[in-house]
Structure formats: structure tokens, C-alpha cells
Write a protein that holds these residues in place. Sequence first.
Motif, PDB file in Angstrom:
ATOM      1  N   LEU A   1       0.835  -1.199   0.000  1.00  0.00           N
ATOM      2  CA  LEU A   1       0.000   0.000   0.000  1.00  0.00           C
ATOM      3  C   LEU A   1       0.873   1.253   0.000  1.00  0.00           C
ATOM      4  CD1 LEU A   1      -3.046  -0.514   2.434  1.00  0.00           C
ATOM      5  CD2 LEU A   1      -3.107   0.299   0.069  1.00  0.00           C
ATOM      6  N   GLY A   2       0.627   2.132  -0.938  1.00  0.00           N
ATOM      7  CA  GLY A   2       1.407   3.350  -1.061  1.00  0.00           C
ATOM      8  C   GLY A   2       2.518   3.252  -2.075  1.00  0.00           C
ATOM      9  N   SER A   3       2.744   2.040  -2.614  1.00  0.00           N
ATOM     10  CA  SER A   3       3.793   1.839  -3.607  1.00  0.00           C
ATOM     11  C   SER A   3       3.165   1.445  -4.941  1.00  0.00           C
ATOM     12  CB  SER A   3       4.752   0.738  -3.149  1.00  0.00           C
ATOM     13  OG  SER A   3       5.651   0.378  -4.192  1.00  0.00           O
ATOM     14  N   THR A   4       3.855   1.756  -6.015  1.00  0.00           N
ATOM     15  CA  THR A   4       3.386   1.352  -7.339  1.00  0.00           C
ATOM     16  C   THR A   4       4.153   0.128  -7.843  1.00  0.00           C
ATOM     17  OG1 THR A   4       4.931   2.886  -8.394  1.00  0.00           O
ATOM     18  CG2 THR A   4       2.713   3.699  -7.952  1.00  0.00           C
ATOM     19  N   LYS A   5       5.100  -0.363  -7.057  1.00  0.00           N
ATOM     20  CA  LYS A   5       5.926  -1.490  -7.480  1.00  0.00           C
ATOM     21  C   LYS A   5       5.210  -2.796  -7.200  1.00  0.00           C
ATOM     22  CE  LYS A   5      10.443  -3.676  -6.827  1.00  0.00           C
ATOM     23  NZ  LYS A   5      11.725  -3.633  -6.068  1.00  0.00           N
TER      24      LYS A   5
ATOM     25  N   GLU B   1      -4.962   5.949  11.359  1.00  0.00           N
ATOM     26  CA  GLU B   1      -5.930   6.340  12.393  1.00  0.00           C
ATOM     27  C   GLU B   1      -6.038   5.275  13.481  1.00  0.00           C
ATOM     28  OE1 GLU B   1     -10.784   6.642  12.735  1.00  0.00           O
ATOM     29  OE2 GLU B   1      -9.843   7.108  10.821  1.00  0.00           O
ATOM     30  N   LEU B   2      -6.021   4.009  13.080  1.00  0.00           N
ATOM     31  CA  LEU B   2      -6.164   2.912  14.032  1.00  0.00           C
ATOM     32  C   LEU B   2      -4.840   2.510  14.672  1.00  0.00           C
ATOM     33  CD1 LEU B   2      -8.664   0.631  12.050  1.00  0.00           C
ATOM     34  CD2 LEU B   2      -9.184   2.224  13.921  1.00  0.00           C
ATOM     35  N   GLY B   3      -3.741   3.082  14.179  1.00  0.00           N
ATOM     36  CA  GLY B   3      -2.431   2.744  14.723  1.00  0.00           C
ATOM     37  C   GLY B   3      -1.997   1.331  14.399  1.00  0.00           C
ATOM     38  N   ALA B   4      -2.484   0.801  13.272  1.00  0.00           N
ATOM     39  CA  ALA B   4      -2.144  -0.560  12.855  1.00  0.00           C
ATOM     40  C   ALA B   4      -1.019  -0.488  11.825  1.00  0.00           C
ATOM     41  CB  ALA B   4      -3.368  -1.247  12.261  1.00  0.00           C
ATOM     42  N   HIS B   5       0.110  -1.101  12.127  1.00  0.00           N
ATOM     43  CA  HIS B   5       1.278  -0.966  11.257  1.00  0.00           C
ATOM     44  C   HIS B   5       1.756  -2.286  10.650  1.00  0.00           C
ATOM     45  CE1 HIS B   5       1.550   3.194  12.474  1.00  0.00           C
ATOM     46  NE2 HIS B   5       1.571   2.834  13.740  1.00  0.00           N
ATOM     47  N   TYR B   6       0.966  -3.351  10.800  1.00  0.00           N
ATOM     48  CA  TYR B   6       1.370  -4.577  10.117  1.00  0.00           C
ATOM     49  C   TYR B   6       1.237  -4.354   8.607  1.00  0.00           C
ATOM     50  CZ  TYR B   6      -3.719  -5.533  10.075  1.00  0.00           C
ATOM     51  OH  TYR B   6      -5.084  -5.446   9.906  1.00  0.00           O
ATOM     52  N   PRO B   7       2.028  -5.043   7.792  1.00  0.00           N
ATOM     53  CA  PRO B   7       2.051  -4.755   6.353  1.00  0.00           C
ATOM     54  C   PRO B   7       0.727  -5.053   5.672  1.00  0.00           C
ATOM     55  CG  PRO B   7       3.279  -6.750   6.842  1.00  0.00           C
ATOM     56  CD  PRO B   7       2.975  -6.115   8.164  1.00  0.00           C
ATOM     57  N   SER B   8       0.411  -4.263   4.663  1.00  0.00           N
ATOM     58  CA  SER B   8      -0.776  -4.499   3.845  1.00  0.00           C
ATOM     59  C   SER B   8      -0.436  -4.252   2.387  1.00  0.00           C
ATOM     60  CB  SER B   8      -1.931  -3.581   4.254  1.00  0.00           C
ATOM     61  OG  SER B   8      -2.780  -4.204   5.207  1.00  0.00           O
ATOM     62  N   PHE B   9      -0.911  -5.135   1.534  1.00  0.00           N
ATOM     63  CA  PHE B   9      -0.732  -5.007   0.089  1.00  0.00           C
ATOM     64  C   PHE B   9      -2.040  -4.585  -0.558  1.00  0.00           C
ATOM     65  CE2 PHE B   9       2.736  -7.779   1.264  1.00  0.00           C
ATOM     66  CZ  PHE B   9       3.755  -7.467   0.375  1.00  0.00           C
ATOM     67  N   ALA B  10      -1.930  -3.820  -1.631  1.00  0.00           N
ATOM     68  CA  ALA B  10      -3.101  -3.436  -2.420  1.00  0.00           C
ATOM     69  C   ALA B  10      -3.314  -4.479  -3.509  1.00  0.00           C
ATOM     70  CB  ALA B  10      -2.894  -2.055  -3.043  1.00  0.00           C
ATOM     71  N   ASP B  11      -4.525  -5.011  -3.565  1.00  0.00           N
ATOM     72  CA  ASP B  11      -4.836  -6.048  -4.549  1.00  0.00           C
ATOM     73  C   ASP B  11      -5.703  -5.471  -5.654  1.00  0.00           C
ATOM     74  OD1 ASP B  11      -5.183  -8.572  -5.772  1.00  0.00           O
ATOM     75  OD2 ASP B  11      -7.068  -8.860  -4.683  1.00  0.00           O
TER      76      ASP B  11
END
Length: 211
Positions: A85-89, A151-161
Motif C-alpha cells: 500500500l502506497g507503492s506502485t511497485k 488512524e487505528l495505529g495498525a502498522h502490520y504490512p498491507s498489500f493493495a490487490d
Amino acid sequence: MRAGGRWLVFFLAVIVVLIVAIWPRSESADAPSTSGTGAANAVSNSEVDAPELARLAAAAALKCPTPSSAPSGDGNLARVMASCLGSTKQVDLGAALGAEPTLINLWASWCGPCREEIPVLDAYSNEPGALRVVGIDVQDNPAAALGLLTELGAHYPSFADTGAVQKALPAPPVLPLSFLVQRDGSVDRIVTPPVFSDPAQIRAAISDTLR
């Protein structure tokens, strides 16, 4: 107009009102459809203002795993492409996850139960001995998704699908969804409970599913 005529008009008007009230409406008119809402909100990382997306990504501080030099094998997610999330790679998600058992959670910022579950997943991810947790953001606006994680303070990695991950996982079109990626790359869906409300439920589900 005679009294009888006025009564006839009145009764006809009442009948029309009743017909309108009980006439079946489409699902989209009554309640938001999970897939429809997501499709309307879906925006790729490349379509969002780059500086703003970079700012949001920095604030979210996600540390997405990157592919190792080893091949991704033949698991469900082998050669399935997604971007942090936040990357285009785009990266090979199977190669990024490697042979480490991983709890993956499909979610979206517009999904109410997802918003309630994310803090639970984050709490579990910070426990000693916890398995790696990876989010898969689906049919969403990446700026809204990053904003929610911050906002939720959740920092585990997330990918955009963009759809590839969903196609690789046998599951109904509902959210949230959780899966356990085994060491051999195979994937098992966690169905009990459908939405985590306590880290203890995550530990129990993993204990029952991990091979």
C-alpha cells in the motif's frame, strides 16, 4: 365531485402508496453491496497523487515483506502480483511471503467489520511468538486505506490487490476474510470466527489450522 367519487379517489391514492411501499427494490437501493461499494471506491495506487500517497504511506509506516532470491514455489499465491500500500511497485506475493507461515486478512476501508477487526489483528501481531500478519486491501482507495491504518495505529504490512489475490483464493465475495498461508505455500481459509474480536480467537484459529 360527489362524496362517493371523493372516497374512490382517496382509496385509490392509499392503494398507490401501499404498492410503492411494498414494491421490491434492488439490493443497491436498500443496502450497500460489498462488491458494489468496493468497485465504486476502487482506485489504484498509480491514480492517487504521488506526493500525497507517499506522505500517507510514511505515516502508516507499513513494512511489507519483499521477495527473496528463492523462487515462490507452487503455492496458491505463487506468481500472484500485488503492491505494498502506497507503492506502485508490483511484487510476487508468494515469493515475498516465502516459507514463513502467515495470517493474511482481506479487508477494505469501507468495510465496517474490517474496521473493528483491524485493531484486534494488530494487537495479535505485536504479541510474542505471533505469526506474521499481512493485510490485503481489496477494491479500495489506497489513500483511504492508508488513512484508516494510520488512524487505528495498525502498522502490520498491507498489500493493495487489483484482483489477482482474490482470484487465487477460493472464497465468497464478502469481507473480511482470513487465511493461513502454510509453510508449503498452500492456503487454508479460517471460517471460525468469521470476524476476530479478540487476539485469543486468532491464536486458537491458528492453532487449529497450522500444519
